[in-house]
Design a protein around this motif. Structure first.
Motif, short mmCIF file in Angstrom:
data_model
loop_
_atom_site.label_atom_id
_atom_site.label_comp_id
_atom_site.label_asym_id
_atom_site.label_seq_id
_atom_site.Cartn_x
_atom_site.Cartn_y
_atom_site.Cartn_z
N ASN A 1 0.83 -1.20 0.00
CA ASN A 1 0.00 0.00 0.00
C ASN A 1 0.86 1.25 0.00
OD1 ASN A 1 -1.37 -2.34 1.44
ND2 ASN A 1 -3.13 -0.98 1.21
N GLN B 1 3.97 1.61 -1.12
CA GLN B 1 4.66 1.78 -2.39
C GLN B 1 3.74 2.35 -3.47
OE1 GLN B 1 7.82 1.33 -3.56
NE2 GLN B 1 8.63 0.87 -1.53
N LEU B 2 2.47 1.96 -3.44
CA LEU B 2 1.53 2.39 -4.47
C LEU B 2 0.71 3.60 -4.04
CD1 LEU B 2 0.29 -1.06 -5.85
CD2 LEU B 2 2.13 0.40 -6.70
N ILE C 1 6.95 -7.20 -11.25
CA ILE C 1 5.71 -6.43 -11.17
C ILE C 1 4.49 -7.29 -11.50
CG2 ILE C 1 5.55 -5.58 -13.55
CD1 ILE C 1 5.10 -3.55 -10.27
N PHE D 1 -8.48 -1.92 -6.55
CA PHE D 1 -7.24 -1.83 -7.33
C PHE D 1 -7.49 -2.08 -8.81
CE2 PHE D 1 -3.86 -4.14 -9.51
CZ PHE D 1 -2.81 -3.25 -9.39
N TYR E 1 -3.28 2.81 -11.02
CA TYR E 1 -1.97 2.80 -10.36
C TYR E 1 -0.82 2.64 -11.37
CZ TYR E 1 -4.35 2.37 -5.87
OH TYR E 1 -5.14 2.60 -4.77
N ARG E 2 -1.08 2.86 -12.64
CA ARG E 2 -0.09 2.55 -13.68
C ARG E 2 1.24 3.27 -13.44
NH1 ARG E 2 -0.26 -0.05 -18.35
NH2 ARG E 2 -2.55 -0.21 -18.21
N ARG F 1 2.62 4.47 -10.68
CA ARG F 1 3.30 3.90 -9.51
C ARG F 1 3.83 2.51 -9.82
NH1 ARG F 1 3.64 6.56 -4.18
NH2 ARG F 1 2.15 8.27 -4.25
N LEU F 2 3.04 1.73 -10.54
CA LEU F 2 3.48 0.38 -10.91
C LEU F 2 4.70 0.44 -11.82
CD1 LEU F 2 -0.01 -1.27 -11.57
CD2 LEU F 2 1.59 -1.93 -9.76
N LEU G 1 7.74 1.25 -9.76
CA LEU G 1 8.14 0.07 -8.98
C LEU G 1 8.80 -0.96 -9.88
CD1 LEU G 1 8.18 -1.53 -6.36
CD2 LEU G 1 5.81 -2.23 -6.80
#
Length: 252
Positions: free
Chosen positions: A151, A153-154, A196, A213, A218-219, A221-222, A225
């Motif tokens: 949570n 991280q995103l 990922i 989700f 969340y693209r 942030r993903l 990551l």
């Protein structure tokens, strides 16, 4: 197609049923907690003539505990899992019971010598009601800080009502229901997401981690990551687990 797009697409298209995480083999690696849930359960089964498995999923775990007590039941609330559990468990003599409300189990009182519960919600007073005097309740629960680093991280919110779910709260509730606590332990175990795609598949399979989700939302942030993971820095989180064993002591 770049690696990010390919991994995301594979994860979104991968099938998930029951409680089968085989798609994540070697891509999601988690340390085991310091106790052995299977060993504890099989030890408790040796003198049980009746058993209830709460939240059996597709029956995957229960089916590995053969031989089962003569009277064994399983409950499951998630509709897609019901036919899976029945196909797997009914040939073993297990009755699979569908239910919708923790507060009202469709089971008679004082039916079971042993009730087991692995990662399933429960109502202490209902567990007490269906357990025989002298019977045992053993539960391994997922704590409210489970993989909370995902949570963070995103940039996703954490459920404020769930964050405080831990061993202390659970033992207080069970004690208030009349149970005698015989064993309790809690642990944060290191978990590593290697790519990922593993993150996206996990969030699809465990929708309560980040409710609502979607990859589109969340693209960015993903993708950030993914870049860190591709650079050799896998995502490290911590699985929050606690185990409680308790007894319904006979009256008097």
């Amino acid at each position: 197609m770049d690696a990010f797009t390919r991994l995301i697409l594979e994860a979104e298209q991968a099938h998930f049923s029951g409680w089968d995480f085989s798609f994540l083999k070697d891509r999601l690696v988690s340390e085991t907690p310091p106790w052995d849930y299977r060993r504890i359960i099989t030890g408790a089964m040796t003198d049980a003539n009746s058993l209830l498995d709460m939240g059996t999923g597709g029956g995957e775990f229960l089916a590995t505990l053969l031989p089962l007590p003569p009277h064994t039941c399983a409950t499951e609330a998630y509709p897609p899992n019901i036919p899976l559990a029945r196909r797997r468990l009914e040939p073993l003599g297990v009755r699979v019971v569908e239910f919708q409300d923790d507060d009202r189990l469709p089971l008679s009182g004082e039916m079971f010598d042993l009730i087991i519960n692995r990662h399933e919600s429960y109502c202490p007073s209902e567990v007490w009601r269906v357990l025989k005097p002298g019977g045992r309740f053993i539960t391994q629960q997922v704590g409210g800080r489970d993989n909370i680093e995902l949570n963070e991280q995103l940039g996703a919110d954490v459920d404020p009502e769930y964050i405080d779910w831990n061993r202390q709260q659970a033992t207080e509730e069970l004690g208030a229901a009349g149970f005698h606590l015989s064993f309790q332990e809690e642990a944060l175990s290191r978990t590593v997401f290697q790519d990922i795609g593993a993150v996206v598949y996990y969030l699809k399979a465990v929708p309560w981690q980040i409710p609502g989700f979607t990859v589109d939302f969340y693209r960015n942030r993903l993708r950030d990551l993914h870049a860190r993971m591709e650079a050799g820095y896998p995502l490290v989180t911590h699985s929050h687990r606690f185990l409680i064993q308790c007894v319904k002591e006979p009256a008097g």
